[in-house]
Design a protein around this motif. Structure first.
Motif, PDB file in Angstrom:
ATOM      1  N   ILE A  95       0.879  -1.169   0.000  1.00 54.04           N
ATOM      2  CA  ILE A  95       0.000   0.000   0.000  1.00 54.04           C
ATOM      3  C   ILE A  95       0.916   1.217   0.000  1.00 54.04           C
ATOM      4  N   SER A  99      -1.802   9.955   3.332  1.00 56.97           N
ATOM      5  CA  SER A  99      -2.722   9.324   2.386  1.00 56.97           C
ATOM      6  C   SER A  99      -3.730   8.399   3.059  1.00 56.97           C
ATOM      7  N   LYS A 119      -2.610   5.490   4.815  1.00 59.14           N
ATOM      8  CA  LYS A 119      -2.048   4.134   4.809  1.00 59.14           C
ATOM      9  C   LYS A 119      -2.041   3.524   6.211  1.00 59.14           C
ATOM     10  N   THR A 170      -5.436   2.919   7.688  1.00 59.34           N
ATOM     11  CA  THR A 170      -6.084   1.727   7.129  1.00 59.34           C
ATOM     12  C   THR A 170      -5.674   0.482   7.901  1.00 59.34           C
ATOM     13  N   ASP A 188       3.981  -1.567   8.912  1.00 53.98           N
ATOM     14  CA  ASP A 188       3.725  -0.136   8.699  1.00 53.98           C
ATOM     15  C   ASP A 188       5.058   0.605   8.556  1.00 53.98           C
ATOM     16  N   VAL A 215       3.174  -1.296   4.066  1.00 51.73           N
ATOM     17  CA  VAL A 215       2.856   0.113   3.855  1.00 51.73           C
ATOM     18  C   VAL A 215       4.144   0.894   3.647  1.00 51.73           C
ATOM     19  N   HIS A 222       5.903   4.682   1.411  1.00 55.69           N
ATOM     20  CA  HIS A 222       5.725   5.810   0.501  1.00 55.69           C
ATOM     21  C   HIS A 222       6.653   5.674  -0.699  1.00 55.69           C
ATOM     22  N   LEU A 243      -2.609   4.570  -2.821  1.00 53.42           N
ATOM     23  CA  LEU A 243      -3.591   5.290  -1.995  1.00 53.42           C
ATOM     24  C   LEU A 243      -3.272   6.782  -2.017  1.00 53.42           C
TER      25      LEU A 243
END
Length: 325
Positions: free
Chosen positions: A35, A41, A43, A46, A174, A206, A208, A223
């Motif tokens: 993600i 965003s 992430k 979520t 994450d 997750v 970026h 996302l």
């Protein structure tokens, strides 16, 4: 194929803001799903919403079906038994997620006692095995070390060991490589893939960074401002991106074929979660936007059997990506 986890129309409301709005995806057994998106965003929200780890002011709707059971509808006592045991989580910053006043070994054995009823010498033996598994040298000696005595990479490995203590079927990671140098990042990502294969786990990663996704994930969900802009197999999205935001993320990553060329940043900033634009949420920053992009949020539409985009200008995006390649 039966999904291990299926998220349907997940939304998170915090006051007037809706930072996660209608997120849907499915995860197969043994799969790594990335993600990806900028900070803000949705992430991390979520992932936390799936395990009901949001603060009391947050309101969650939709469904998160875990092997047919809706996590969002579970009583607190039931989901507490499931967290860590069936679904483990690596939190974003180990220095704040780990308890600074407790030895690493105690934090692992606490999880072993809670989820596997292992205590005493048996728990310490298993804790040593877990530290060995994640590649911490001198594991038996390091059981009594405190988090501040570990390097950043070792703290991240300790976090992974704690997440694996309950032998989960799914690992939520994450941003596990945030603030680590590139060598340690590579080691952590390789470790996650090895553990996926050895333990037959599924992973949601997750990040970026689309560069991390390229070498790690089977599929990716892009996302932006709380909505999925594009989703599909990683290879297909890299070969033929179908959303202007995805293309923008790809252009912001260094590429050896484009050495010494200036990176192209995405202009502007993400929207305020309490004041989302009426159309496509990326339209105010998009150089390809037309009038229709500002009128109504475009739904996800197929670009292939398993590739979908929420972009009205998908064909133009694909053309720009082909020229850049």
């Amino acid at each position: 194929m039966t999904s291990l986890l299926e998220v349907r129309d997940l939304a998170v409301q915090i006051g007037p803001a809706r930072p996660v709005d209608g997120v849907s995806f499915a995860l197969a057994r043994g799969e790594v799903l990335g993600i990806v998106g900028e900070s803000g965003s949705g992430k991390s929200l979520t992932l936390r919403a799936i395990l009901k780890l949001l603060p009391g002011i947050a309101r969650t709707s939709g469904a998160a079906l875990w092997q047919g059971r809706d996590l969002l509808a579970m009583p607190e006592a039931e989901i507490r038994r499931l967290r860590g045991r069936e679904i483990g989580m690596i939190f974003q910053e180990p220095m704040t997620a780990l308890d600074p006043v407790l030895p690493i070994g105690l934090q692992i054995t606490e999880s072993l006692g809670e989820h596997l009823a292992l205590h005493g010498a048996a728990a310490r033996r298993r804790a040593v095995e877990l530290l060995d598994l994640v590649g911490i040298p001198g594991a038996r000696r390091r059981l009594d070390s405190f988090p501040h005595e570990f390097s950043g990479g070792m703290r991240q490995r300790a976090m992974i060991a704690i997440a694996l203590a309950g032998e989960p079927k799914l690992l939520l990671a994450d941003e596990p490589t945030t603030a680590l140098d590139v060598t340690i990042q590579d080691q952590i990502l390789r470790l996650l893939l090895r553990l996926r294969d050895e333990l037959a786990m599924s992973v949601i990663l997750v990040t970026h960074d689309l560069g991390i996704v390229a070498g790690t994930c089977d599929r990716v969900a892009v996302l932006y401002a709380g909505r999925i802009m594009e989703t599909g197999p990683t290879g297909a999205i890299y070969r033929t991106p179908g959303h202007a935001y995805t293309l923008g993320l790809m252009r912001s990553v260094p590429h050896r074929a484009l050495a010494r060329q200036r990176l192209q940043g995405i202009p502007g900033v993400p929207p305020d979660p309490g004041r989302m634009p009426p159309g496509c949420r990326f339209a105010p920053r998009c150089t390809l936007a037309v009038a229709a992009c500002h009128q109504a949020p475009p739904p996800l539409r197929p670009l292939g059997p398993t590739h979908a985009t929420a972009c009205l200008r998908a064909e133009a995006v694909a053309g720009m990506a082909a020229v850049a390649a």
